[in-house]
Design an enzyme around this catalytic site. Structure first.
Site, PDB file in Angstrom:
ATOM      1  CE  LYS A  13     -12.435  -0.519 -11.194  1.00 61.74           C
ATOM      2  NZ  LYS A  13     -11.524  -1.445 -10.539  1.00 61.74           N
ATOM      3  NE  ARG A  88     -14.049  -1.151  -5.168  1.00 62.57           N
ATOM      4  CZ  ARG A  88     -13.237  -0.224  -5.713  1.00 62.57           C
ATOM      5  NH1 ARG A  88     -13.708   0.923  -6.073  1.00 62.57           N
ATOM      6  NH2 ARG A  88     -11.967  -0.494  -5.866  1.00 62.57           N
ATOM      7  NE  ARG A 127      -2.567   0.864  -8.991  1.00 62.65           N
ATOM      8  CZ  ARG A 127      -3.891   0.795  -9.116  1.00 62.65           C
ATOM      9  NH1 ARG A 127      -4.441   0.707 -10.308  1.00 62.65           N
ATOM     10  NH2 ARG A 127      -4.642   0.772  -8.056  1.00 62.65           N
ATOM     11  NE  ARG A 160      -3.798   3.940  -4.477  1.00 65.10           N
ATOM     12  CZ  ARG A 160      -4.724   3.822  -5.423  1.00 65.10           C
ATOM     13  NH1 ARG A 160      -4.800   4.714  -6.387  1.00 65.10           N
ATOM     14  NH2 ARG A 160      -5.587   2.832  -5.419  1.00 65.10           N
ATOM     15  NE  ARG A 171      -7.652  -2.217  -3.406  1.00 65.92           N
ATOM     16  CZ  ARG A 171      -7.091  -1.392  -4.288  1.00 65.92           C
ATOM     17  NH1 ARG A 171      -5.787  -1.314  -4.381  1.00 65.92           N
ATOM     18  NH2 ARG A 171      -7.832  -0.649  -5.054  1.00 65.92           N
TER      19      ARG A 171
HETATM   20  P1  AMP Z   1      -9.937   2.418  -6.097  1.00 64.27           P
HETATM   21  O1  AMP Z   1      -9.018   3.566  -6.274  1.00 64.27           O
HETATM   22  O2  AMP Z   1     -11.180   2.526  -6.930  1.00 64.27           O
HETATM   23  O3  AMP Z   1      -9.268   1.076  -6.262  1.00 64.27           O
HETATM   24  O4  AMP Z   1     -10.458   2.482  -4.577  1.00 64.27           O
HETATM   25  C1  AMP Z   1      -9.589   2.413  -3.478  1.00 64.27           C
HETATM   26  C2  AMP Z   1     -10.349   2.041  -2.217  1.00 64.27           C
HETATM   27  O5  AMP Z   1     -11.381   3.018  -1.961  1.00 64.27           O
HETATM   28  C3  AMP Z   1     -11.087   0.723  -2.244  1.00 64.27           C
HETATM   29  O6  AMP Z   1     -10.235  -0.381  -1.955  1.00 64.27           O
HETATM   30  C4  AMP Z   1     -12.149   0.938  -1.173  1.00 64.27           C
HETATM   31  O7  AMP Z   1     -11.601   0.833   0.126  1.00 64.27           O
HETATM   32  C5  AMP Z   1     -12.525   2.393  -1.396  1.00 64.27           C
HETATM   33  N1  AMP Z   1     -13.637   2.499  -2.363  1.00 64.27           N
HETATM   34  C6  AMP Z   1     -13.592   3.038  -3.626  1.00 64.27           C
HETATM   35  N2  AMP Z   1     -14.775   2.950  -4.239  1.00 64.27           N
HETATM   36  C7  AMP Z   1     -15.617   2.321  -3.360  1.00 64.27           C
HETATM   37  C8  AMP Z   1     -16.977   1.917  -3.400  1.00 64.27           C
HETATM   38  N3  AMP Z   1     -17.741   2.105  -4.483  1.00 64.27           N
HETATM   39  N4  AMP Z   1     -17.485   1.300  -2.286  1.00 64.27           N
HETATM   40  C9  AMP Z   1     -16.751   1.102  -1.197  1.00 64.27           C
HETATM   41  N5  AMP Z   1     -15.450   1.428  -1.101  1.00 64.27           N
HETATM   42  C10 AMP Z   1     -14.883   2.044  -2.159  1.00 64.27           C
END
Ligand code: AMP
Length: 216
Positions: A13, A88, A127, A160, A171
């Protein structure tokens, strides 16, 4: 144009959102990046978000929605934006729909990047992310020019915490339970389209652009 990117963590994404953002000149708004920047700067929001992120859990809806609604009110969002990692959950999607309704608008496209779980697990273990500027790489599919070093800023790359295998499993579980229902939500809203995220990123991008009505 207002676009949402849907798909499991690691589906690509963020990569596609960045390409679309450059092509259309609209900002890419990644809630994950905003949380990571806050963690780095040791803000109150960052401390709160980290406790959830490190476990592979979602940050609570209220915190996340307030943050996004504030961000969308900024000047650079006037001509549209691409949301990467938000919404989400169904309550987040509803909050977004409501916020947009107030200004008489709606999401134009929700793009679902489809990738099977096993492919996600393989991808995420490779990654690497830059702890300084946030750039992401993959040891096999998108390596930096110097091993383990960020092309953009020269910092040493890291795996990470939330890309570690046990966190990835968590996740994915969270994704299936809480985020996948959004596919139905946006299908019903009439703005969903899906792309096969297992294809090469250039091909995925081309298909997205075709769908968005661009001649490439
Ligand atoms: P990402 O980089 O988008 O994969 O986000 C990493 C982490 O940030 C996720 O696993 C969540 O813990 C948190 N996070 C990111 N976006 C959201 C969201 N819209 N709602 C809740 N938690 C989020």
């Amino acid at each position: 144009m207002k676009i949402i990117m849907l798909g499991a963590p690691g589906a690509g994404k963020g990569t596609q959102a960045k390409l679309i953002s450059e092509e259309y000149g609209i900002p890419q708004i990644s809630t994950g990046d905003i949380f990571r920047a806050n963690i780095k700067n040791n803000t109150e929001l960052g401390k709160k978000a980290k406790s959830y992120m490190d476990q592979g859990l979602l940050v609570p809806d209220q915190v996340t929605c307030d943050l996004v609604v504030d961000r969308l009110a900024q000047d650079d969002c006037k001509n549209g934006y691409i949301l990467d990692g938000f919404p989400r959950t169904i309550p987040q999607a509803e909050a977004l729909t409501e916020a947009l309704k107030k200004s008489g608008t709606a999401i134009d496209y929700a793009i679902d990047v489809e990738v099977p779980d096993q492919v996600i697990v393989d991808r995420m273990s490779g990654r690497r992310a830059c702890p300084d500027c946030g750039a992401t790489y993959h040891v096999k599919f998108n390596p930096p020019s110097r091993e383990e070093i960020c092309d953009a800023c020269g910092a040493r790359l890291v795996l990470r915490e939330d890309d570690k295998p046990e966190t990835v499993q968590k996740r994915l579980e969270v994704y299936h339970n809480q985020t996948q229902p959004l596919i139905d939500y946006y299908q019903k809203a009439g703005c969903l389209f899906s792309v096969d995220g297992t294809e090469h990123m250039d091909m995925v991008f081309m298909k997205i652009c075709q769908k968005l009505g661009m001649d490439r």
